[in-house]
Design a protein around this motif. Structure first.
Motif, PDB file in Angstrom:
ATOM      1  N   UNK A  90       0.830  -1.222   0.000  1.00  0.00           N
ATOM      2  CA  UNK A  90       0.000   0.000   0.000  1.00  0.00           C
ATOM      3  C   UNK A  90       0.859   1.265   0.000  1.00  0.00           C
ATOM      4  N   UNK A  91       2.064   1.135   0.541  1.00  0.00           N
ATOM      5  CA  UNK A  91       2.945   2.291   0.644  1.00  0.00           C
ATOM      6  C   UNK A  91       3.918   2.363  -0.523  1.00  0.00           C
ATOM      7  N   UNK A  92       3.781   1.443  -1.468  1.00  0.00           N
ATOM      8  CA  UNK A  92       4.635   1.464  -2.652  1.00  0.00           C
ATOM      9  C   UNK A  92       6.095   1.164  -2.346  1.00  0.00           C
ATOM     10  N   UNK A  93       6.359   0.526  -1.201  1.00  0.00           N
ATOM     11  CA  UNK A  93       7.751   0.264  -0.835  1.00  0.00           C
ATOM     12  C   UNK A  93       8.408  -0.767  -1.752  1.00  0.00           C
ATOM     13  N   UNK A  94       7.579  -1.504  -2.497  1.00  0.00           N
ATOM     14  CA  UNK A  94       8.124  -2.512  -3.413  1.00  0.00           C
ATOM     15  C   UNK A  94       8.585  -1.894  -4.731  1.00  0.00           C
ATOM     16  N   UNK A  95       8.422  -0.597  -4.882  1.00  0.00           N
ATOM     17  CA  UNK A  95       8.760   0.033  -6.157  1.00  0.00           C
ATOM     18  C   UNK A  95      10.155   0.648  -6.194  1.00  0.00           C
ATOM     19  N   UNK A  96      10.933   0.402  -5.166  1.00  0.00           N
ATOM     20  CA  UNK A  96      12.273   0.992  -5.115  1.00  0.00           C
ATOM     21  C   UNK A  96      13.179   0.342  -6.144  1.00  0.00           C
ATOM     22  N   UNK A  97      14.107   1.112  -6.673  1.00  0.00           N
ATOM     23  CA  UNK A  97      15.096   0.570  -7.596  1.00  0.00           C
ATOM     24  C   UNK A  97      16.383   0.241  -6.827  1.00  0.00           C
ATOM     25  N   UNK A  98      16.800   1.133  -5.941  1.00  0.00           N
ATOM     26  CA  UNK A  98      18.040   0.916  -5.188  1.00  0.00           C
ATOM     27  C   UNK A  98      17.746   0.499  -3.747  1.00  0.00           C
ATOM     28  N   UNK A  99      18.744  -0.141  -3.125  1.00  0.00           N
ATOM     29  CA  UNK A  99      18.649  -0.487  -1.710  1.00  0.00           C
ATOM     30  C   UNK A  99      17.592  -1.517  -1.384  1.00  0.00           C
ATOM     31  N   UNK A 100      17.311  -2.408  -2.312  1.00  0.00           N
ATOM     32  CA  UNK A 100      16.228  -3.372  -2.113  1.00  0.00           C
ATOM     33  C   UNK A 100      16.455  -4.286  -0.904  1.00  0.00           C
ATOM     34  N   UNK A 101      17.732  -4.667  -0.704  1.00  0.00           N
ATOM     35  CA  UNK A 101      18.021  -5.588   0.397  1.00  0.00           C
ATOM     36  C   UNK A 101      17.646  -4.984   1.735  1.00  0.00           C
ATOM     37  N   UNK A 102      18.069  -3.726   1.927  1.00  0.00           N
ATOM     38  CA  UNK A 102      17.760  -3.063   3.195  1.00  0.00           C
ATOM     39  C   UNK A 102      16.254  -2.915   3.373  1.00  0.00           C
ATOM     40  N   UNK A 103      15.572  -2.597   2.295  1.00  0.00           N
ATOM     41  CA  UNK A 103      14.126  -2.413   2.382  1.00  0.00           C
ATOM     42  C   UNK A 103      13.456  -3.715   2.833  1.00  0.00           C
ATOM     43  N   UNK A 104      13.885  -4.826   2.233  1.00  0.00           N
ATOM     44  CA  UNK A 104      13.316  -6.114   2.630  1.00  0.00           C
ATOM     45  C   UNK A 104      13.588  -6.414   4.095  1.00  0.00           C
ATOM     46  N   UNK A 105      14.792  -6.047   4.511  1.00  0.00           N
ATOM     47  CA  UNK A 105      15.194  -6.326   5.887  1.00  0.00           C
ATOM     48  C   UNK A 105      14.403  -5.474   6.886  1.00  0.00           C
ATOM     49  N   UNK A 106      14.199  -4.211   6.540  1.00  0.00           N
ATOM     50  CA  UNK A 106      13.572  -3.289   7.501  1.00  0.00           C
ATOM     51  C   UNK A 106      12.058  -3.428   7.594  1.00  0.00           C
ATOM     52  N   UNK A 107      11.413  -3.690   6.466  1.00  0.00           N
ATOM     53  CA  UNK A 107       9.955  -3.583   6.472  1.00  0.00           C
ATOM     54  C   UNK A 107       9.243  -4.923   6.497  1.00  0.00           C
ATOM     55  N   UNK A 108       9.735  -5.830   7.357  1.00  0.00           N
ATOM     56  CA  UNK A 108       9.079  -7.123   7.431  1.00  0.00           C
ATOM     57  C   UNK A 108       8.304  -7.276   8.732  1.00  0.00           C
ATOM     58  N   UNK A 109       8.505  -6.333   9.654  1.00  0.00           N
ATOM     59  CA  UNK A 109       7.902  -6.459  10.974  1.00  0.00           C
ATOM     60  C   UNK A 109       6.387  -6.305  10.912  1.00  0.00           C
ATOM     61  N   UNK A 110       5.696  -7.119  11.678  1.00  0.00           N
ATOM     62  CA  UNK A 110       4.242  -6.997  11.758  1.00  0.00           C
ATOM     63  C   UNK A 110       3.883  -5.801  12.640  1.00  0.00           C
ATOM     64  N   UNK A 111       2.671  -5.345  12.450  1.00  0.00           N
ATOM     65  CA  UNK A 111       2.194  -4.191  13.200  1.00  0.00           C
ATOM     66  C   UNK A 111       2.257  -4.434  14.710  1.00  0.00           C
ATOM     67  N   UNK A 112       1.925  -5.691  15.106  1.00  0.00           N
ATOM     68  CA  UNK A 112       1.840  -6.011  16.531  1.00  0.00           C
ATOM     69  C   UNK A 112       3.198  -5.876  17.223  1.00  0.00           C
ATOM     70  N   UNK A 113       4.248  -6.256  16.495  1.00  0.00           N
ATOM     71  CA  UNK A 113       5.572  -6.185  17.111  1.00  0.00           C
ATOM     72  C   UNK A 113       5.896  -4.739  17.456  1.00  0.00           C
ATOM     73  N   UNK A 114       6.367  -4.533  18.663  1.00  0.00           N
ATOM     74  CA  UNK A 114       6.588  -3.178  19.134  1.00  0.00           C
ATOM     75  C   UNK A 114       7.776  -2.508  18.438  1.00  0.00           C
ATOM     76  N   UNK A 115       8.881  -3.219  18.422  1.00  0.00           N
ATOM     77  CA  UNK A 115      10.083  -2.590  17.877  1.00  0.00           C
ATOM     78  C   UNK A 115      10.859  -3.545  16.989  1.00  0.00           C
ATOM     79  N   UNK A 116      11.804  -2.991  16.316  1.00  0.00           N
ATOM     80  CA  UNK A 116      12.680  -3.769  15.457  1.00  0.00           C
ATOM     81  C   UNK A 116      14.091  -3.256  15.678  1.00  0.00           C
ATOM     82  N   UNK A 117      15.015  -4.180  15.979  1.00  0.00           N
ATOM     83  CA  UNK A 117      16.391  -3.710  16.191  1.00  0.00           C
ATOM     84  C   UNK A 117      17.297  -4.279  15.112  1.00  0.00           C
TER      85      UNK A 117
END
Ligand code: SF4
Ligand code: SF4
Ligand code: SF4
Ligand code: SF4
Lengths: 189, 302
Positions: free
Chosen positions: B275-302
């Protein structure tokens, strides 16, 4: 840089005066040649004459030199110079005014893509009300420098696979309202 | 300012094409914030810097049609997320306000086209709406997940903060930094935050355009940023699309995600990756996959 004007009698001394009649260019003559604009401009190191020099040359009537410069087309209209100028001269608007005069008088380097892009763009927008990014870039490349089509392919592919490349010819519904906008190229500014 | 004010959305051409992720994340963020937003019907392209370079009058008339259409709908706030669109619309308002000759031509045009006369339509930018109408504190309260330990540089670009300074301070803007911090991002110092990326130069005088973007990326890296956040579709495109070319030219290992502010805020508010179009990035795909996998319920991500 090669000077087009060698004698003062060849300079267009009325030019600066005509300039000051245009929106944003009124304060042109109050420039103190401090160079803040050139120092601020992120593009000045790529320019053939710096923004400070542009102001000086406009003031002294070096019309041909300025209109044929690459500088006016390198200017990205970022307004950095304008907000820093201690004399509150709107250098960005001066650059815009120069671009318009160059286009209207057809004095820009041949096969130089920017004026071509600008004109293509305006024609498309005036006729359809929207800019179709893809077609515009494509037509510009054909008219100016077909060789860059190759280098554009990688970017095009990247945009395609991320769903960011729209090839639709966009058009507004009430195009008829646009007929009252004068054809840009015919205007004498 | 009442948060229920109705926003009219002026997409501009980019947000329907290369900047589609900006539209997606903007609409998602506004939905999550419960801000009613509607697209301006039959809007036309604003003309950007190109039209200004060919004809000041025609450029102003083009912008005026959009302002008149906005007036027709009865809404007062016209939201232009693209820096270039924002400035073009604002600039035409200034020209009409200060130059009677231009005002007269605009009036004539609107009459011929059967459009209403211009009235108090406010041209707004997304950054300004998030900061002023929603507010940093409210965004902090509404945050449901944090990108903790992720360092980002905020890049404002030029045409929103300059020359009018209504979106943020033209010399030292901080509003995006404040918003990002509020939603849990580590914001690094970034001195080039308003240095122009060259705009359309990447397509016209390509070498110079790419060079400017290299400088912006390199400095962000030097400051320890892992990503850059933007508020303009062209800034995002320029920084995102040429990284492979820059890697090849310079040998530097630059591969950095370039986000829209609305993607980061929308994520913090609980929005979905697609919904946020985060899959449309050309660069930095690895980091994006790593950062945006957390579910809403999870409080934090380190
Ligand atoms: S900053 Fe202003 S006063 Fe100084 S040289 Fe440039 S135009 Fe002239
Ligand atoms: S507006 Fe043009 S001349 Fe002024 S700083 Fe920006 S690029 Fe340079
Ligand atoms: S900024 Fe460019 S693409 Fe967007 S509406 Fe304006 S002219 Fe069209
Ligand atoms: S930084 Fe570049 S893309 Fe962004 S507003 Fe400035 S010229 Fe346009």
């Amino acid at each position: 840089m090669e000077r087009q004007i060698r004698y003062q009698r060849e300079a267009d001394l009325e030019w600066a005066h005509r300039f000051t009649q245009h929106p944003g260019c009124e304060r042109l003559l109050s420039c103190i040649q401090c160079g803040t604009c050139s120092g601020t401009c992120p593009l000045s190191i790529y320019m053939d004459i710096t923004p400070r020099q542009v102001i000086a040359m406009v003031r002294e009537g070096f019309r041909d030199d300025v209109l044929k410069s690459k500088t006016i087309w390198l200017c990205a209209s970022c307004y950095a110079c304008s907000v820093e100028c201690p004399q509150k001269i709107n250098i960005t608007d001066v650059m815009y005014r120069l671009k318009r005069e160059a286009i209207q008088n057809n004095v820009f380097p041949k096969r130089f893509p920017i004026p071509v892009l600008a004109q293509e763009f305006c024609e498309m927008v005036r006729r359809r009300g929207r800019n179709s990014e893809f077609w515009m870039v494509f037509r510009m490349a054909l008219r100016s420098n077909p060789a860059i089509l190759l280098s554009m392919m990688r970017t095009g592919w990247d945009l395609w696979r991320t769903g960011r490349l729209s090839m639709r010819m966009e058009r507004i519904q009430r195009v008829n309202e646009l007929q009252y906008i004068p054809a840009a190229t015919k205007e004498v500014d | 300012m009442e948060p229920s004010a109705k926003y009219l959305y002026y997409p501009g051409c980019s947000l329907k094409g290369t900047g589609i992720a900006y539209e997606e994340s903007l609409l998602t963020t506004f939905r999550l914030l419960e801000l009613p937003i509607k697209e301006l019907p039959d809007w036309n392209c604003c003309g950007a810097t190109n039209y200004m370079s060919v004809s000041e009058t025609s450029a102003t008339l083009l912008a005026a049609r959009n302002l008149a259409l906005a007036r027709q709908t009865g809404s007062r706030d016209l939201l232009a997320p693209c820096n270039a669109c924002y400035l073009t619309l604002r600039k035409s308002q200034e020209l009409v306000a200060h130059y009677p000759k231009i005002a007269h031509e605009v009036e004539q045009f609107l009459e011929q086209a059967g459009l209403p006369r211009l009235d108090s339509v406010r041209v707004r930018h997304v950054l300004e709406v998030l900061y002023t109408d929603v507010g940093v504190e409210r965004l902090r309260e509404l945050t449901v997940r944090r990108l903790q330990g992720v360092r980002m540089a905020s890049y404002y670009g030029c045409q929103a903060v300059r020359p009018y300074g209504e979106v943020d301070d033209p010399h030292e803007p901080t509003r995006m930094d404040q918003i990002l911090k509020a939603v849990g991002v580590d914001v690094v110092e970034y001195n080039l935050k308003t240095k122009c990326c060259g705009g359309a130069l990447t397509g016209t005088i390509h070498d110079v355009g790419v060079r400017l973007n290299y400088i912006l990326l390199k400095e962000a890296m030097r400051q320890g940023a892992q990503a850059i956040v933007t508020i303009c579709p062209l800034c995002q495109f320029n920084l995102d699309a040429y990284q492979a070319e820059i890697r090849k030219q310079t040998g530097e290992p630059i591969d950095m995600p370039i986000f829209y502010l609305t993607q980061i805020v929308g994520w913090a508010l609980g929005g979905d990756v697609r919904e946020l179009g985060l899959h449309r990035a050309i660069s930095g795909k690895k980091l994006i996959e790593q950062w945006f996998t957390v579910k809403k319920e999870a409080e934090t991500y380190v």
